[in-house]
Design an enzyme around this catalytic site. Sequence first.
Site, PDB file in Angstrom:
ATOM      1  N   ASN A 172      -5.382  -0.241  -6.755  1.00  0.00           N
ATOM      2  CA  ASN A 172      -4.085   0.436  -6.723  1.00  0.00           C
ATOM      3  C   ASN A 172      -3.027  -0.627  -6.427  1.00  0.00           C
ATOM      4  O   ASN A 172      -2.910  -1.101  -5.306  1.00  0.00           O
ATOM      5  CB  ASN A 172      -4.105   1.507  -5.610  1.00  0.00           C
ATOM      6  CG  ASN A 172      -2.765   2.191  -5.456  1.00  0.00           C
ATOM      7  OD1 ASN A 172      -1.839   1.953  -6.235  1.00  0.00           O
ATOM      8  ND2 ASN A 172      -2.648   3.048  -4.445  1.00  0.00           N
ATOM      9  N   GLU A 222       0.565   7.819   0.726  1.00  0.00           N
ATOM     10  CA  GLU A 222       1.970   7.400   0.663  1.00  0.00           C
ATOM     11  C   GLU A 222       2.811   8.454  -0.042  1.00  0.00           C
ATOM     12  O   GLU A 222       3.958   8.694   0.320  1.00  0.00           O
ATOM     13  CB  GLU A 222       2.065   6.022  -0.021  1.00  0.00           C
ATOM     14  CG  GLU A 222       1.569   4.925   0.923  1.00  0.00           C
ATOM     15  CD  GLU A 222       0.944   3.720   0.240  1.00  0.00           C
ATOM     16  OE1 GLU A 222       1.145   3.522  -0.967  1.00  0.00           O
ATOM     17  OE2 GLU A 222       0.227   2.980   0.947  1.00  0.00           O
ATOM     18  N   GLY A 257      -6.085  -1.597  -2.196  1.00  0.00           N
ATOM     19  CA  GLY A 257      -4.664  -1.903  -2.318  1.00  0.00           C
ATOM     20  C   GLY A 257      -4.445  -3.406  -2.263  1.00  0.00           C
ATOM     21  O   GLY A 257      -4.637  -4.121  -3.247  1.00  0.00           O
ATOM     22  N   GLY A 258      -4.062  -3.899  -1.083  1.00  0.00           N
ATOM     23  CA  GLY A 258      -3.675  -5.307  -0.913  1.00  0.00           C
ATOM     24  C   GLY A 258      -4.633  -6.314  -1.536  1.00  0.00           C
ATOM     25  O   GLY A 258      -4.200  -7.220  -2.261  1.00  0.00           O
TER      26      GLY A 258
HETATM   27  P1  13P Z   1      -5.026  -1.368   1.360  1.00  0.00           P
HETATM   28  O1  13P Z   1      -6.295  -1.805   0.671  1.00  0.00           O
HETATM   29  O2  13P Z   1      -3.886  -2.322   1.182  1.00  0.00           O
HETATM   30  O3  13P Z   1      -5.273  -0.983   2.779  1.00  0.00           O
HETATM   31  O4  13P Z   1      -4.548  -0.019   0.622  1.00  0.00           O
HETATM   32  C1  13P Z   1      -5.456   0.991   0.424  1.00  0.00           C
HETATM   33  C2  13P Z   1      -4.844   2.003  -0.470  1.00  0.00           C
HETATM   34  O5  13P Z   1      -3.903   2.683  -0.105  1.00  0.00           O
HETATM   35  C3  13P Z   1      -5.395   2.141  -1.829  1.00  0.00           C
HETATM   36  O6  13P Z   1      -4.918   3.287  -2.445  1.00  0.00           O
END
Ligand code: 13P
Length: 252
Positions: free
Chosen positions: A9, A97, A233-234
């Site tokens: 993502n 989010e 995510g990151g």
């Molecule tokens: P992180 O991997 O940055 O914690 O984000 C997770 C996320 O929200 C994936 O949808």
Amino acid sequence: MRRPIVAANFKMHLTGPEVVAHAEALVAALAGVDDVEVVVAPPFPALERAARALEGSPVRLAAQNVHAEPRGAFTGEVSVEMLAEVGCRYTIVGHSERRALFRETDAEVSAKAAALLAGGIRPILCLGESLAQREADQTRTVVAAQLEGSLAGVPGDRIPELVIAYEPVWAIGTGRTATPELAQEVHAAIREQLERSHGAAAAGIRILYGGSVKPDNAAELMAQADIDGALVGGASLDPASFASIVRAASSR
Ligand code: 13P
């Protein structure tokens, strides 16, 4: 056996050219991995370019959001048909989010999931409790209510096509991952709930973990019985680190 999925993502990161460069590097880095479904979710404007860059590769394209209505006066929104047209096979719905910052409700998430399935796109349905809810020992009830509400409008016979992502809000972007045991506990509870509501189909539904998944913690998470992959995510923004998370799912 459930085929694992590892999904990236990108959130509101990476421009069109950056997404293309990422896609090319990722496809090269994943050569030889054929037992994991790999999915990337770039921002809307990069979808079409990403689709071209991924053409002929096994990496699947996803969107990060959709509107439930097929068309109309919904300024700023994008329909299922528009996503299908640019090659999306998956779409993330109900990300925390969106639930927190854009006030998305379970009813809206459910309508989006149903619209996606009707249009031939698989939803990746996100669920997860906040830190306050975890500390108040409400994780099970919060996640159960989100699951029930988010599936309310989804026809029962389409449930097997769904992918679920358990993402504890306190683990997202914080570097604080749920322990594998803690995540497994919630994943098992989600699967039990699906068994009660939808019977044997529950055994085939992929349940991904999300929240600070990194190359160095991916393998122990994936080793859990009910963790069928990750939503990243990151760590997905760097193709090499994302590819190494995919490999952790591959060798589980
Ligand atoms: P992180 O991997 O940055 O914690 O984000 C997770 C996320 O929200 C994936 O949808």
